[in-house]
Design a protein around this motif. Sequence first.
Motif, PDB file in Angstrom:
ATOM      1  N   GLU A 124       0.699  -1.078  -0.163  1.00  0.00           N
ATOM      2  CA  GLU A 124       0.097   0.021  -0.175  1.00  0.00           C
ATOM      3  C   GLU A 124       0.842   1.162   0.016  1.00  0.00           C
ATOM      4  OE1 GLU A 124      -3.376   0.157  -0.284  1.00  0.00           O
ATOM      5  OE2 GLU A 124      -3.320  -2.097  -0.568  1.00  0.00           O
ATOM      6  N   ILE A 125       1.906   1.246   0.759  1.00  0.00           N
ATOM      7  CA  ILE A 125       2.833   2.315   0.927  1.00  0.00           C
ATOM      8  C   ILE A 125       3.332   2.549  -0.328  1.00  0.00           C
ATOM      9  CG2 ILE A 125       5.007   3.312   1.824  1.00  0.00           C
ATOM     10  CD1 ILE A 125       3.950   2.728   4.591  1.00  0.00           C
ATOM     11  N   GLN A 126       3.801   1.650  -1.215  1.00  0.00           N
ATOM     12  CA  GLN A 126       4.688   1.658  -2.305  1.00  0.00           C
ATOM     13  C   GLN A 126       3.807   2.113  -3.489  1.00  0.00           C
ATOM     14  OE1 GLN A 126       5.857  -2.387  -2.486  1.00  0.00           O
ATOM     15  NE2 GLN A 126       8.105  -1.912  -2.169  1.00  0.00           N
ATOM     16  N   LYS A 127       2.529   1.806  -3.502  1.00  0.00           N
ATOM     17  CA  LYS A 127       1.572   2.525  -4.379  1.00  0.00           C
ATOM     18  C   LYS A 127       1.663   3.835  -4.412  1.00  0.00           C
ATOM     19  CE  LYS A 127      -2.085  -1.364  -4.252  1.00  0.00           C
ATOM     20  NZ  LYS A 127      -3.239  -1.535  -3.792  1.00  0.00           N
TER      21      LYS A 127
ATOM     22  N   MET B 153      14.014   5.350  14.805  1.00  0.00           N
ATOM     23  CA  MET B 153      12.663   4.872  14.203  1.00  0.00           C
ATOM     24  C   MET B 153      11.856   6.100  14.157  1.00  0.00           C
ATOM     25  SD  MET B 153      12.171   1.616  16.702  1.00  0.00           S
ATOM     26  CE  MET B 153      10.472   1.562  16.641  1.00  0.00           C
ATOM     27  N   TYR B 154      11.731   7.085  15.069  1.00  0.00           N
ATOM     28  CA  TYR B 154      10.842   8.436  14.977  1.00  0.00           C
ATOM     29  C   TYR B 154      11.398   9.368  13.719  1.00  0.00           C
ATOM     30  CZ  TYR B 154      13.515  11.174  18.379  1.00  0.00           C
ATOM     31  OH  TYR B 154      14.342  12.194  19.006  1.00  0.00           O
ATOM     32  N   SER B 155      12.691   9.138  13.451  1.00  0.00           N
ATOM     33  CA  SER B 155      13.133   9.858  12.210  1.00  0.00           C
ATOM     34  C   SER B 155      12.956   9.813  10.843  1.00  0.00           C
ATOM     35  CB  SER B 155      14.919  10.072  12.460  1.00  0.00           C
ATOM     36  OG  SER B 155      15.384  10.485  13.830  1.00  0.00           O
ATOM     37  N   CYS B 156      12.189   8.097  10.921  1.00  0.00           N
ATOM     38  CA  CYS B 156      11.520   8.037   9.484  1.00  0.00           C
ATOM     39  C   CYS B 156      10.537   8.742   9.104  1.00  0.00           C
ATOM     40  CB  CYS B 156      11.447   6.400   9.619  1.00  0.00           C
ATOM     41  SG  CYS B 156      12.618   5.267   9.893  1.00  0.00           S
ATOM     42  N   LYS B 157      10.127   8.768   7.847  1.00  0.00           N
ATOM     43  CA  LYS B 157       8.801   9.811   7.630  1.00  0.00           C
ATOM     44  C   LYS B 157       7.591   9.055   7.335  1.00  0.00           C
ATOM     45  CE  LYS B 157      11.794  12.737   4.392  1.00  0.00           C
ATOM     46  NZ  LYS B 157      13.319  12.008   4.702  1.00  0.00           N
ATOM     47  N   HIS B 158       7.814   7.779   7.363  1.00  0.00           N
ATOM     48  CA  HIS B 158       6.423   6.965   7.271  1.00  0.00           C
ATOM     49  C   HIS B 158       6.490   5.625   8.148  1.00  0.00           C
ATOM     50  CE1 HIS B 158       5.544   9.548   4.001  1.00  0.00           C
ATOM     51  NE2 HIS B 158       6.585   9.239   3.279  1.00  0.00           N
ATOM     52  N   PHE B 159       5.441   5.002   8.267  1.00  0.00           N
ATOM     53  CA  PHE B 159       5.529   4.003   9.550  1.00  0.00           C
ATOM     54  C   PHE B 159       4.642   2.775   9.080  1.00  0.00           C
ATOM     55  CE2 PHE B 159       6.631   7.931  11.114  1.00  0.00           C
ATOM     56  CZ  PHE B 159       7.920   7.883  11.999  1.00  0.00           C
TER      57      PHE B 159
ATOM     58  N   GLU C 135       4.823  15.761   9.184  1.00  0.00           N
ATOM     59  CA  GLU C 135       3.631  16.335   9.167  1.00  0.00           C
ATOM     60  C   GLU C 135       2.678  15.508   8.100  1.00  0.00           C
ATOM     61  OE1 GLU C 135       1.908  17.968  11.414  1.00  0.00           O
ATOM     62  OE2 GLU C 135       3.989  18.153  12.637  1.00  0.00           O
ATOM     63  N   ASN C 136       3.242  14.996   7.162  1.00  0.00           N
ATOM     64  CA  ASN C 136       2.581  14.312   6.043  1.00  0.00           C
ATOM     65  C   ASN C 136       2.894  12.842   6.135  1.00  0.00           C
ATOM     66  OD1 ASN C 136       1.640  16.908   4.906  1.00  0.00           O
ATOM     67  ND2 ASN C 136       3.708  17.241   4.173  1.00  0.00           N
ATOM     68  N   LYS C 137       3.002  12.387   7.181  1.00  0.00           N
ATOM     69  CA  LYS C 137       3.325  10.863   7.467  1.00  0.00           C
ATOM     70  C   LYS C 137       2.347   9.707   7.170  1.00  0.00           C
ATOM     71  CE  LYS C 137       2.383  11.085  12.289  1.00  0.00           C
ATOM     72  NZ  LYS C 137       2.921  11.309  13.611  1.00  0.00           N
ATOM     73  N   ILE C 138       2.601   8.753   6.462  1.00  0.00           N
ATOM     74  CA  ILE C 138       1.432   7.631   6.475  1.00  0.00           C
ATOM     75  C   ILE C 138       1.942   6.680   7.444  1.00  0.00           C
ATOM     76  CG2 ILE C 138       1.076   5.759   4.855  1.00  0.00           C
ATOM     77  CD1 ILE C 138       1.802   7.549   2.543  1.00  0.00           C
ATOM     78  N   VAL C 139       0.764   6.355   8.015  1.00  0.00           N
ATOM     79  CA  VAL C 139       1.058   5.404   9.308  1.00  0.00           C
ATOM     80  C   VAL C 139       0.160   4.185   8.917  1.00  0.00           C
ATOM     81  CG1 VAL C 139       0.948   5.055  11.739  1.00  0.00           C
ATOM     82  CG2 VAL C 139       1.745   7.138  11.077  1.00  0.00           C
ATOM     83  N   TYR C 140       0.630   2.728   9.088  1.00  0.00           N
ATOM     84  CA  TYR C 140      -0.358   1.718   9.019  1.00  0.00           C
ATOM     85  C   TYR C 140      -0.167   0.901  10.398  1.00  0.00           C
ATOM     86  CZ  TYR C 140      -1.481   1.879   4.079  1.00  0.00           C
ATOM     87  OH  TYR C 140      -1.965   2.311   2.685  1.00  0.00           O
ATOM     88  N   ALA C 141      -1.225   0.393  10.651  1.00  0.00           N
ATOM     89  CA  ALA C 141      -1.288  -0.101  12.139  1.00  0.00           C
ATOM     90  C   ALA C 141      -2.305  -1.174  12.098  1.00  0.00           C
ATOM     91  CB  ALA C 141      -2.089   0.887  12.960  1.00  0.00           C
TER      92      ALA C 141
ATOM     93  N   THR D 138      -4.917   7.018  16.548  1.00  0.00           N
ATOM     94  CA  THR D 138      -4.866   8.212  16.229  1.00  0.00           C
ATOM     95  C   THR D 138      -5.674   8.539  14.850  1.00  0.00           C
ATOM     96  OG1 THR D 138      -2.600   8.221  14.955  1.00  0.00           O
ATOM     97  CG2 THR D 138      -2.518   8.675  17.200  1.00  0.00           C
ATOM     98  N   PRO D 139      -6.132   9.766  14.440  1.00  0.00           N
ATOM     99  CA  PRO D 139      -7.028   9.899  13.282  1.00  0.00           C
ATOM    100  C   PRO D 139      -6.178   9.682  12.144  1.00  0.00           C
ATOM    101  CG  PRO D 139      -7.125  11.701  14.829  1.00  0.00           C
ATOM    102  CD  PRO D 139      -5.975  10.761  15.637  1.00  0.00           C
ATOM    103  N   ASN D 140      -4.808   9.934  12.046  1.00  0.00           N
ATOM    104  CA  ASN D 140      -4.170   9.516  10.753  1.00  0.00           C
ATOM    105  C   ASN D 140      -3.897   8.276  10.417  1.00  0.00           C
ATOM    106  OD1 ASN D 140      -2.280   9.744  12.855  1.00  0.00           O
ATOM    107  ND2 ASN D 140      -0.883   9.677  11.209  1.00  0.00           N
ATOM    108  N   MET D 141      -4.123   7.236  11.252  1.00  0.00           N
ATOM    109  CA  MET D 141      -3.764   5.843  10.972  1.00  0.00           C
ATOM    110  C   MET D 141      -4.649   5.262   9.932  1.00  0.00           C
ATOM    111  SD  MET D 141      -2.621   4.505  14.953  1.00  0.00           S
ATOM    112  CE  MET D 141      -1.224   4.770  15.624  1.00  0.00           C
TER     113      MET D 141
END
Length: 324
Positions: free
Chosen positions: A218-221, A264-270, A288-294, A310-313
């Motif tokens: 999904e992130i690679q897309k 870890m937190y220095s990465c841009k996405h998760f 601020e534009n991070k993508i997070v999958y949980a 969180t709302p962005n997950m």
Amino acid sequence: MRSGVIHSIMFGRLGNQLFKYAFARALQLKFYPDYHININFYHYINYSEQEKRQGFINSLKDFKISSDVTYNCDNTKKIRTPLQFIFAALRLFLEKILSSGMINRLDTKLFQPLFNKAGLYNPLNDASYVRPLPSRSKIIICASNFEAYKYFDDIRDILLDEFTPIHDVLPHNKALLEEIKKSESVCVTIRRGDFLSEKYISELNVCSSEYFNQAMKEIQKEIPNCKFFIFSDDIEDVKKTMNFPDDAVYESGDDPVWEKLRLMYSCKHFIISNSTFSWWAQYLSRNENKIVYAPSPWHWGSKDYSGIYTPNMRTIKCRCFHGI
């Protein structure tokens, strides 16, 4: 001279400690600005040397938390006021005689407001937000995991600063950190270790390789040029059993937790596992534009974990780990 004390009763390792401190700090700033925070590590006294090597120690000392904090290992029963002791006993009694659904509803509507007035913050469902109320007690007891971001989200800027390690980046990680910062880095955290023990595997939703593979696709897309940085408490097993791109970078697994968290937190996405340590990596990200999958569910059972998302997950249905 401080007029009161907020006692934060500690359990667990760094991820758990950060949640507990964040709640106490938010409580202090909102309701008790003239109280100081005391971190109580009483429950760590009887940990074995092996458990201490596994991280059951005071890990907060490695971060820039408020200077107005004390530490001790006093017996927690001696700290409580008589009223708090009665309420704590009542909580245990109610937990045993009522079903989880009923106790959660009563806990939110009746018990926690009453307990808060007595200076006791100990919600039964610690990953579902229950709005805290102030107390006039000079002794405040915080004795839960508080795994809901709403407890402290309004002081996130303060936590970003206070949860920065006090130590410089280790020399052998300088190139790694630079690579993380200059690339479209995706932090992939894989929790194994005690999650696979007989004690926990039946109740914890240990993420399978299927979950991580789907999240990576999904992130690679969205970010075709992303690069995966792999973190785990069993990095050698991950290399053997999971299939990551050839250019994926693996953290050594030997770094202290404060260093690992910074990388870890220095990465841009998760792509996170259902662990508190993994959760904090994405929350402390400055992107601020991070993508997070949980993973969903967070854990098995009837407990409500809605407060941890969180709302962005973005969530992905996750089946239990079966060794692949």
